[in-house]
Design a protein around this motif. Structure first.
Motif, PDB file in Angstrom:
ATOM      1  N   LEU A   1     -34.300  18.636 -19.388  1.00  0.00           N
ATOM      2  CA  LEU A   1     -34.844  19.962 -19.146  1.00  0.00           C
ATOM      3  C   LEU A   1     -36.077  20.208 -20.002  1.00  0.00           C
ATOM      4  O   LEU A   1     -37.085  20.746 -19.517  1.00  0.00           O
ATOM      5  N   GLU A   2     -36.027  19.814 -21.271  1.00  0.00           N
ATOM      6  CA  GLU A   2     -37.178  20.003 -22.152  1.00  0.00           C
ATOM      7  C   GLU A   2     -38.387  19.224 -21.642  1.00  0.00           C
ATOM      8  O   GLU A   2     -39.512  19.733 -21.644  1.00  0.00           O
ATOM      9  N   MET A   3     -38.161  17.993 -21.213  1.00  0.00           N
ATOM     10  CA  MET A   3     -39.278  17.184 -20.726  1.00  0.00           C
ATOM     11  C   MET A   3     -39.821  17.755 -19.425  1.00  0.00           C
ATOM     12  O   MET A   3     -41.048  17.811 -19.217  1.00  0.00           O
ATOM     13  N   ARG A   4     -38.933  18.207 -18.539  1.00  0.00           N
ATOM     14  CA  ARG A   4     -39.364  18.763 -17.257  1.00  0.00           C
ATOM     15  C   ARG A   4     -40.200  20.025 -17.492  1.00  0.00           C
ATOM     16  O   ARG A   4     -41.233  20.227 -16.846  1.00  0.00           O
ATOM     17  N   ASP A   5     -39.767  20.865 -18.428  1.00  0.00           N
ATOM     18  CA  ASP A   5     -40.525  22.080 -18.718  1.00  0.00           C
ATOM     19  C   ASP A   5     -41.881  21.753 -19.337  1.00  0.00           C
ATOM     20  O   ASP A   5     -42.883  22.427 -19.049  1.00  0.00           O
ATOM     21  N   THR A   6     -41.914  20.725 -20.178  1.00  0.00           N
ATOM     22  CA  THR A   6     -43.173  20.326 -20.811  1.00  0.00           C
ATOM     23  C   THR A   6     -44.172  19.844 -19.768  1.00  0.00           C
ATOM     24  O   THR A   6     -45.347  20.231 -19.773  1.00  0.00           O
ATOM     25  N   VAL A   7     -43.705  19.000 -18.860  1.00  0.00           N
ATOM     26  CA  VAL A   7     -44.572  18.491 -17.791  1.00  0.00           C
ATOM     27  C   VAL A   7     -44.980  19.626 -16.866  1.00  0.00           C
ATOM     28  O   VAL A   7     -46.150  19.757 -16.486  1.00  0.00           O
ATOM     29  N   GLY A   8     -44.019  20.480 -16.493  1.00  0.00           N
ATOM     30  CA  GLY A   8     -44.296  21.582 -15.583  1.00  0.00           C
ATOM     31  C   GLY A   8     -45.314  22.562 -16.124  1.00  0.00           C
ATOM     32  O   GLY A   8     -46.070  23.176 -15.366  1.00  0.00           O
TER      33      GLY A   8
ATOM     34  N   PRO B   1     -42.115  16.377 -32.836  1.00  0.00           N
ATOM     35  CA  PRO B   1     -42.047  16.646 -31.393  1.00  0.00           C
ATOM     36  C   PRO B   1     -41.540  18.048 -31.065  1.00  0.00           C
ATOM     37  O   PRO B   1     -42.115  18.735 -30.214  1.00  0.00           O
ATOM     38  N   GLN B   2     -40.479  18.485 -31.740  1.00  0.00           N
ATOM     39  CA  GLN B   2     -39.924  19.801 -31.426  1.00  0.00           C
ATOM     40  C   GLN B   2     -40.871  20.925 -31.830  1.00  0.00           C
ATOM     41  O   GLN B   2     -40.990  21.927 -31.125  1.00  0.00           O
ATOM     42  N   ALA B   3     -41.573  20.753 -32.953  1.00  0.00           N
ATOM     43  CA  ALA B   3     -42.525  21.787 -33.367  1.00  0.00           C
ATOM     44  C   ALA B   3     -43.694  21.863 -32.398  1.00  0.00           C
ATOM     45  O   ALA B   3     -44.138  22.958 -32.018  1.00  0.00           O
ATOM     46  N   ALA B   4     -44.202  20.695 -31.988  1.00  0.00           N
ATOM     47  CA  ALA B   4     -45.320  20.687 -31.038  1.00  0.00           C
ATOM     48  C   ALA B   4     -44.913  21.358 -29.738  1.00  0.00           C
ATOM     49  O   ALA B   4     -45.662  22.179 -29.182  1.00  0.00           O
TER      50      ALA B   4
ATOM     51  N   GLU C   1     -51.132   3.179 -18.736  1.00  0.00           N
ATOM     52  CA  GLU C   1     -49.714   3.138 -18.404  1.00  0.00           C
ATOM     53  C   GLU C   1     -49.390   4.106 -17.268  1.00  0.00           C
ATOM     54  O   GLU C   1     -49.939   5.216 -17.211  1.00  0.00           O
ATOM     55  N   ASN C   2     -48.525   3.684 -16.360  1.00  0.00           N
ATOM     56  CA  ASN C   2     -48.105   4.551 -15.258  1.00  0.00           C
ATOM     57  C   ASN C   2     -47.512   5.846 -15.812  1.00  0.00           C
ATOM     58  O   ASN C   2     -46.666   5.813 -16.719  1.00  0.00           O
ATOM     59  N   PRO C   3     -47.934   7.020 -15.312  1.00  0.00           N
ATOM     60  CA  PRO C   3     -47.443   8.288 -15.855  1.00  0.00           C
ATOM     61  C   PRO C   3     -45.928   8.426 -15.840  1.00  0.00           C
ATOM     62  O   PRO C   3     -45.343   8.976 -16.783  1.00  0.00           O
ATOM     63  N   THR C   4     -45.259   7.943 -14.798  1.00  0.00           N
ATOM     64  CA  THR C   4     -43.805   8.055 -14.732  1.00  0.00           C
ATOM     65  C   THR C   4     -43.152   7.233 -15.840  1.00  0.00           C
ATOM     66  O   THR C   4     -42.224   7.697 -16.519  1.00  0.00           O
ATOM     67  N   VAL C   5     -43.645   6.018 -16.021  1.00  0.00           N
ATOM     68  CA  VAL C   5     -43.122   5.147 -17.083  1.00  0.00           C
ATOM     69  C   VAL C   5     -43.421   5.757 -18.450  1.00  0.00           C
ATOM     70  O   VAL C   5     -42.571   5.754 -19.354  1.00  0.00           O
ATOM     71  N   LYS C   6     -44.609   6.302 -18.590  1.00  0.00           N
ATOM     72  CA  LYS C   6     -45.000   6.899 -19.864  1.00  0.00           C
ATOM     73  C   LYS C   6     -44.114   8.090 -20.207  1.00  0.00           C
ATOM     74  O   LYS C   6     -43.688   8.238 -21.366  1.00  0.00           O
ATOM     75  N   ARG C   7     -43.831   8.941 -19.242  1.00  0.00           N
ATOM     76  CA  ARG C   7     -42.987  10.106 -19.517  1.00  0.00           C
ATOM     77  C   ARG C   7     -41.603   9.683 -19.996  1.00  0.00           C
ATOM     78  O   ARG C   7     -41.043  10.274 -20.916  1.00  0.00           O
ATOM     79  N   ALA C   8     -41.044   8.658 -19.339  1.00  0.00           N
ATOM     80  CA  ALA C   8     -39.724   8.182 -19.744  1.00  0.00           C
ATOM     81  C   ALA C   8     -39.760   7.640 -21.177  1.00  0.00           C
ATOM     82  O   ALA C   8     -38.841   7.885 -21.970  1.00  0.00           O
ATOM     83  N   ARG C   9     -40.822   6.915 -21.500  1.00  0.00           N
ATOM     84  CA  ARG C   9     -40.954   6.365 -22.856  1.00  0.00           C
ATOM     85  C   ARG C   9     -41.098   7.475 -23.894  1.00  0.00           C
ATOM     86  O   ARG C   9     -40.439   7.450 -24.948  1.00  0.00           O
TER      87      ARG C   9
ATOM     88  N   GLY D   1     -49.764  16.136 -22.311  1.00  0.00           N
ATOM     89  CA  GLY D   1     -50.835  15.537 -23.094  1.00  0.00           C
ATOM     90  C   GLY D   1     -51.109  16.299 -24.376  1.00  0.00           C
ATOM     91  O   GLY D   1     -51.386  15.707 -25.424  1.00  0.00           O
ATOM     92  N   LEU D   2     -51.031  17.627 -24.312  1.00  0.00           N
ATOM     93  CA  LEU D   2     -51.274  18.459 -25.490  1.00  0.00           C
ATOM     94  C   LEU D   2     -50.202  18.235 -26.549  1.00  0.00           C
ATOM     95  O   LEU D   2     -50.495  18.142 -27.750  1.00  0.00           O
TER      96      LEU D   2
END
Length: 502
Positions: A342-349, A366-369, A324-332, A354-355
């Motif tokens: 902001l949470e997703m941007r910080d996670t990717v940054g 999700p929040q605990a991870a 799957e395209n990474p951009t599409v995957k992140r949105a999903r 993947g972790l």
């Protein structure tokens, strides 16, 4: 030549942006996870004893004949397709001639004017804005050996007492992915460079063609940077910072070079086209050697290898294997996990996407991870100067720690001690809890006794609670937790306090 990590003059960041336009170029080398090397059958296991994974072919001994690794070709095509590249119908290898101790043949078998993949792109997101990074080429080649400089303070050849060479890495399949000049980035140039490498690494892992461990050198970035007077549309003289081995360092290297170039240009001096070394400890670059142009390498076609001509049918079959395209995957994933932008941007940054995904798959919320990877473990990785993936704690470990918290066996404070044990190599989370005696005390008798002690030692606080000031119970809870070394169930302690002071 600069031989020590001495900080050069830097232009203030805002002044650089006001006077110059940066142009970026990134060359990312990806070691493929094939079982054997690019042109011989030697194994590719990381960490083997020096010079134990070599043969006449990868050592370049007379009469040895190379044979192309078919799996490496397949991986190269899949990488090219994932980067939206054209795949060559016919291409060949060349000899790139230069002398260096870690080159046993005194040439590197690579691709020059006929790469297997070319003219692609990758869209990256920075602060909600999408930038298209155009890919010039992705070509196949072999890795070099590894030089080890012993003695001296820097670990480099200057000041070393002697040098050793390990040829185990020589001949391991590499894909070099080269961007076209990235212009118009302005102040976001450092962030775009980091985001591109992060997303590229994410894609490589998803393809399954490499573990992409920056800490082990299986993915390395060379950062090219130039400045031109603002508004001219020109390209300035570039420098190439070699083998930058972390996402954070990619960003820092771009920022540093922009400020260094600005200081030199504003002083009226030209930029020397050269390679630079990045120093992780001091956050600076130092001079390596003057940069060679392509003609200096005396490329010529490799006479011992047949051309590579992948059929269109095979290419189409490989296209069907792409993830799957990474951009599409992140949105999903963002929608599924309920993360804010902001949470997703910080996670990717943080390089943790993947972790976090693997930790959730292992049973954590999700929040605990996200909490553990972006707080406790990110702090420890930063202190150790490594990437999260290289910290030594697995997603399964993190999920198990959270499961112990959820079950009431430990609390968050004790969980941090469990991570201490994991990093110290003391076994699984359960073994660390048992070995360190970290389990929550559930013995009612022990809890009751500790509560009685806290009440007796704090009569004024006890009187406030008797008078209805329940909030004062926090002080007694703290006293109990201190006595029990944090191994009491705080909610049960509160219940006991209120029961006793009714």
């Amino acid at each position: 030549m600069t031989t020590t990590s001495t900080r050069e003059a830097l232009m203030p960041w805002d002044d650089v942006l006001a006077s110059y336009d940066p142009a970026l170029g990134l060359e990312v080398h990806v070691e493929l996870n094939t079982a054997s090397k690019m042109f011989c059958g030697c194994p590719t296991e990381f960490g083997a004893e020096p010079n134990t994974q070599v043969c006449p072919t990868c050592l370049g001994l007379p009469g040895a004949m190379p044979v192309v690794n078919g799996k490496a070709v397949e991986s190269a095509i899949r990488i090219g397709l994932a980067l939206n590249c054209e795949i060559a119908e016919w291409c060949r290898f060349a000899r790139k001639n230069y002398f260096y101790p870690d080159m046993p043949k005194n040439f590197q078998t690579s691709q020059y004017d006929e790469p297997i993949a070319f003219e692609g792109y990758m869209d990256v997101d920075v602060d909600g804005e999408t930038f298209r990074v155009e890919i010039e080429r992705a070509h196949m080649e072999e890795d070099t050996g590894k030089s080890l400089h012993v003695g001296g303070a820097t670990g480099r050849i200057h000041g070393a007492e002697y040098s050793l060479v390990d040829y185990n890495r020589a001949g391991i399949p590499l894909i070099e992915i080269v961007t076209k000049p990235i212009r118009g980035a302005g102040e976001k140039a450092p962030e775009i460079a980091k985001a591109y490498v992060a997303q590229l690494r994410e894609l490589i892992v998803a393809l399954g063609v490499s573990d992409a461990r920056m800490d082990q050198g299986s993915i390395r970035a060379d950062v090219n940077l130039s400045l031109a007077p603002k508004g001219t549309g020109e390209l300035g003289t570039r420098t190439e910072t070699k083998n930058v081995n972390s996402l954070r360092s990619v960003e820092r290297a771009v920022r540093y070079e922009m400020q260094r170039h600005g200081a030199i240009l504003s002083g009226g001096s030209p930029i020397l086209q050269e390679t630079r070394h990045w120093h992780e400890d001091t956050g600076i670059t130092t001079s390596g050697r003057e940069k060679s142009d392509a003609e200096d390498y005396r490329y010529f076609p490799e006479p011992d290898l047949v051309p590579v001509a992948p059929s269109r049918q095979w290419v189409d079959e490989l296209r069907g294997t792409l993830p799957e395209n990474p951009t599409v995957k992140r949105a999903r994933l963002q929608e599924a996990w309920g993360f804010s932008d902001l949470e997703m941007r910080d996670t990717v940054g943080a390089g943790a996407l993947g972790l976090v995904e693997e930790t959730i798959a292992a049973g954590a919320s999700p929040q605990a991870a996200r909490k553990w990877w972006l707080s406790e473990l990110a702090r420890r990785a930063n202190e150790a100067g490594t990437e999260l993936a290289g910290l030594g704690v697995s997603p399964v470990d993190v999920a198990r720690v959270q499961a112990l918290v959820d079950s009431g066996a430990i609390n968050d404070k004790l969980a941090r001690q469990v991570f201490d044990g994991l990093l110290a190599g003391e076994g699984t989370p359960d073994e660390v809890v048992e070995g360190r005696g970290l389990a929550i005390v559930s013995d009612e008798g022990a809890l009751s006794a500790a509560v009685d002690n806290a009440i007796a030692a704090n009569p004024d606080v006890a009187d406030k609670i008797r008078d209805g000031k329940v909030a004062a119970a926090g002080a007694l809870i703290g006293a109990v937790m201190k006595e029990m070394r944090g191994q009491a169930d705080a909610s049960r302690v509160r219940e006991l306090i209120l029961e006793k002071l009714g």
